[in-house]
Write an enzyme that holds these catalytic residues in place. Structure first.
Site, PDB file in Angstrom:
ATOM      1  N   ARG A  54     103.350  92.623 131.547  1.00  0.00           N
ATOM      2  CA  ARG A  54     103.439  92.335 132.969  1.00  0.00           C
ATOM      3  C   ARG A  54     104.852  92.384 133.529  1.00  0.00           C
ATOM      4  O   ARG A  54     105.112  93.004 134.558  1.00  0.00           O
ATOM      5  CB  ARG A  54     102.879  90.938 133.302  1.00  0.00           C
ATOM      6  CG  ARG A  54     101.405  90.910 133.556  1.00  0.00           C
ATOM      7  CD  ARG A  54     100.852  89.596 133.077  1.00  0.00           C
ATOM      8  NE  ARG A  54     100.994  89.546 131.648  1.00  0.00           N
ATOM      9  CZ  ARG A  54     100.092  90.052 130.793  1.00  0.00           C
ATOM     10  NH1 ARG A  54      98.991  90.566 131.251  1.00  0.00           N
ATOM     11  NH2 ARG A  54     100.286  90.018 129.494  1.00  0.00           N
ATOM     12  N   THR A  55     105.758  91.680 132.871  1.00  0.00           N
ATOM     13  CA  THR A  55     107.095  91.571 133.457  1.00  0.00           C
ATOM     14  C   THR A  55     107.733  92.956 133.529  1.00  0.00           C
ATOM     15  O   THR A  55     108.246  93.376 134.569  1.00  0.00           O
ATOM     16  CB  THR A  55     107.965  90.606 132.621  1.00  0.00           C
ATOM     17  OG1 THR A  55     107.263  89.372 132.527  1.00  0.00           O
ATOM     18  CG2 THR A  55     109.309  90.372 133.265  1.00  0.00           C
ATOM     19  N   LYS A  89     121.325 100.657 115.541  1.00  0.00           N
ATOM     20  CA  LYS A  89     122.516 101.061 114.765  1.00  0.00           C
ATOM     21  C   LYS A  89     123.532  99.935 114.692  1.00  0.00           C
ATOM     22  O   LYS A  89     124.624 100.101 114.167  1.00  0.00           O
ATOM     23  CB  LYS A  89     123.160 102.278 115.419  1.00  0.00           C
ATOM     24  CG  LYS A  89     122.267 103.491 115.504  1.00  0.00           C
ATOM     25  CD  LYS A  89     123.012 104.622 116.210  1.00  0.00           C
ATOM     26  CE  LYS A  89     122.106 105.815 116.452  1.00  0.00           C
ATOM     27  NZ  LYS A  89     122.740 106.804 117.331  1.00  0.00           N
ATOM     28  N   ARG A 125     115.164  91.372 129.000  1.00  0.00           N
ATOM     29  CA  ARG A 125     114.451  90.329 128.232  1.00  0.00           C
ATOM     30  C   ARG A 125     114.980  90.397 126.805  1.00  0.00           C
ATOM     31  O   ARG A 125     115.092  91.482 126.236  1.00  0.00           O
ATOM     32  CB  ARG A 125     112.952  90.588 128.247  1.00  0.00           C
ATOM     33  CG  ARG A 125     112.222  89.738 127.220  1.00  0.00           C
ATOM     34  CD  ARG A 125     110.732  89.827 127.350  1.00  0.00           C
ATOM     35  NE  ARG A 125     110.265  89.155 128.554  1.00  0.00           N
ATOM     36  CZ  ARG A 125     108.972  88.974 128.846  1.00  0.00           C
ATOM     37  NH1 ARG A 125     108.040  89.419 128.023  1.00  0.00           N
ATOM     38  NH2 ARG A 125     108.616  88.352 129.954  1.00  0.00           N
ATOM     39  N   HIS A 185     112.630  81.806 132.526  1.00  0.00           N
ATOM     40  CA  HIS A 185     111.941  83.025 132.976  1.00  0.00           C
ATOM     41  C   HIS A 185     111.826  82.934 134.506  1.00  0.00           C
ATOM     42  O   HIS A 185     110.742  82.743 135.051  1.00  0.00           O
ATOM     43  CB  HIS A 185     110.568  83.087 132.309  1.00  0.00           C
ATOM     44  CG  HIS A 185     109.879  84.412 132.392  1.00  0.00           C
ATOM     45  ND1 HIS A 185     110.258  85.419 133.262  1.00  0.00           N
ATOM     46  CD2 HIS A 185     108.810  84.903 131.705  1.00  0.00           C
ATOM     47  CE1 HIS A 185     109.460  86.449 133.107  1.00  0.00           C
ATOM     48  NE2 HIS A 185     108.574  86.168 132.167  1.00  0.00           N
TER      49      HIS A 185
HETATM   50  C1  NCD Z   1     105.307  84.989 129.416  1.00  0.00           C
HETATM   51  C2  NCD Z   1     106.641  85.183 128.716  1.00  0.00           C
HETATM   52  O1  NCD Z   1     106.976  86.292 128.287  1.00  0.00           O
HETATM   53  O2  NCD Z   1     107.332  84.197 128.614  1.00  0.00           O
HETATM   54  N1  NCD Z   1     104.709  86.176 129.813  1.00  0.00           N
HETATM   55  C3  NCD Z   1     105.088  86.766 130.987  1.00  0.00           C
HETATM   56  O3  NCD Z   1     106.227  87.097 131.180  1.00  0.00           O
HETATM   57  N2  NCD Z   1     104.168  86.920 131.927  1.00  0.00           N
HETATM   58  C4  NCD Z   1     104.408  84.059 128.704  1.00  0.00           C
HETATM   59  C5  NCD Z   1     104.090  84.288 127.267  1.00  0.00           C
HETATM   60  O4  NCD Z   1     104.539  85.243 126.624  1.00  0.00           O
HETATM   61  O5  NCD Z   1     103.338  83.479 126.738  1.00  0.00           O
END
Ligand code: NCD
Length: 359
Positions: A55-56, A84, A105, A133
């Site tokens: 999703r993100t 590397k 991320r 997040h």
């Molecule tokens: C979450 C995350 O990555 O922290 N997912 C997201 O970004 N929608 C929640 C999760 O991974 O449980």
């Protein structure tokens, strides 16, 4: 230390009025996305995903494409020069010289702040380990604002992996800035909310209670935020298995709730929400995920090209003092200044918020 750009590392670096403006812009975009179709023509987003994401990552990509921009990046560091042995500083420096905005991320806490220290474009934190997040929180706030018409005066239950869930940490920090919210923290003793987040709740005079039973909490809630047990953050499989499947929302438990409860989940779901719940009108997690695109369009529009400098490190280093969180970025990227905010006998890591007592 100062970054040349305004970044989104932690929502709480900005005033609530800024979040509210983003939410309103997100709603406007949702109503009329075509109006924004060329706002980022010719612009490039760089996406660095060192951890899995559906999703993100895809909602950021969709947001940029829907604004007329283009996207570069990786979703598996093993296919980039990270494999590397390239450090975060160099990867960030290079990609930020190709892109106009960057989304990252990373499994290490404080990594987004570390990257922002040397980046040549604004950076958005798309999740740094179990820390924060912020863009999931913006998605959650947009959904709450749409469905409840307010972000204060709510009784919000958060259930599941409260110790490792970065979505919960960011959400509670944000909702504690709105008036009269009450938090019901539903978890086992092992997975309780970290004490630094509880301190923030106390500092904002937010009411909270800790309970172990989801059934007990159900009748009082306006919002239930379910979370996945974060398998990848446990020290061993045995510890994970001991926590798995303790909280499962099903229709029987949902029948104990208010008629206007809303059920959110950042997703992915494993088995903490039974599939039967999806058909209940109170289940709003798919709509929540869809809102991720509109709020990220609003965020990209607001941040791209923003060259107001941002102070990233305000504290100082202390001879021989290191963060005691093994997953803190400062314990992996040795060139980073190990900065702490001093507070009497306690020092707080400026990257991951871990607290340590001075010797
Ligand atoms: C979450 C995350 O990555 O922290 N997912 C997201 O970004 N929608 C929640 C999760 O991974 O449980």
């Amino acid at each position: 230390m100062i970054s040349k750009f305004q970044n989104l590392i932690d929502l709480n670096d900005y005033p609530v009025s800024w979040w509210d403006e983003l939410i309103e812009l997100g709603k406007k975009i949702k109503k009329n996305p075509e109006e924004y179709a060329h706002k980022c023509d010719g612009k490039i987003m760089g996406t660095l995903f060192y951890e899995p994401s559906t999703r993100t990552q895809m909602s950021f990509q969709t947001a940029m494409l829907r604004l007329g921009g283009r996207v570069i990046g990786f979703d598996n560091p093993e296919t980039s020069s990270v494999a590397k042995g390239e450090n975060l500083k160099d990867t960030t420096k290079i990609v930020s010289s190709y892109a106009d905005i960057m989304v990252m991320r990373n499994p290490l806490e404080g990594s987004a702040k570390a990257a922002a220290l040397t980046a040549d474009c604004p950076i958005i934190n798309a999740g740094d380990g179990k820390h924060l997040h912020p863009t999931q929180t913006l998605t959650d706030l947009l959904t709450l604002s749409e469905k409840k018409g307010r972000l204060g005066g709510l009784t919000v239950g958060v259930c599941g992996d409260l110790i490792n869930g970065r979505t919960v940490h960011s959400l509670l920090k944000a909702l504690s800035c709105y008036p009269d919210n009450t938090f019901v923290l539903i978890s086992t003793k092992e997975l309780r909310l970290p004490s630094y987040i509880k301190s923030i709740l106390k500092a904002t005079n937010s009411k909270y209670i800790e309970v172990e039973s989801l059934e007990e909490a159900m009748p009082m809630l306006d919002v239930l935020y379910m979370t996945r047990i974060q398998k990848e953050r446990f020290a061993s499989e045995i510890e994970y298995l001991s926590q798995k499947d303790i909280y499962i929302l099903d229709n029987r438990k949902l029948s104990l709730a208010k008629k206007d409860l809303i059920v959110l989940h950042p997703l992915p779901r494993v088995d903490e929400i039974a599939v039967e719940v999806d058909d209940d009108p109170r289940a709003l997690y798919f709509e929540q995920a869809k809102n991720g695109v509109f709020i990220r369009m609003a965020l990209v529009l607001t941040m791209i090209g923003n060259t107001n400098p941002q102070v990233l490190l305000k504290g100082k280093t202390h001879a021989g003092v290191c963060c005691k969180n093994p997953k803190c970025i400062t314990n992996h990227e040795q060139y980073l200044p190990k900065n702490f905010i001093g507070n009497g006998d306690t020092l707080e890591c400026e990257y991951c918020d871990e607290r340590l007592l001075r010797e």
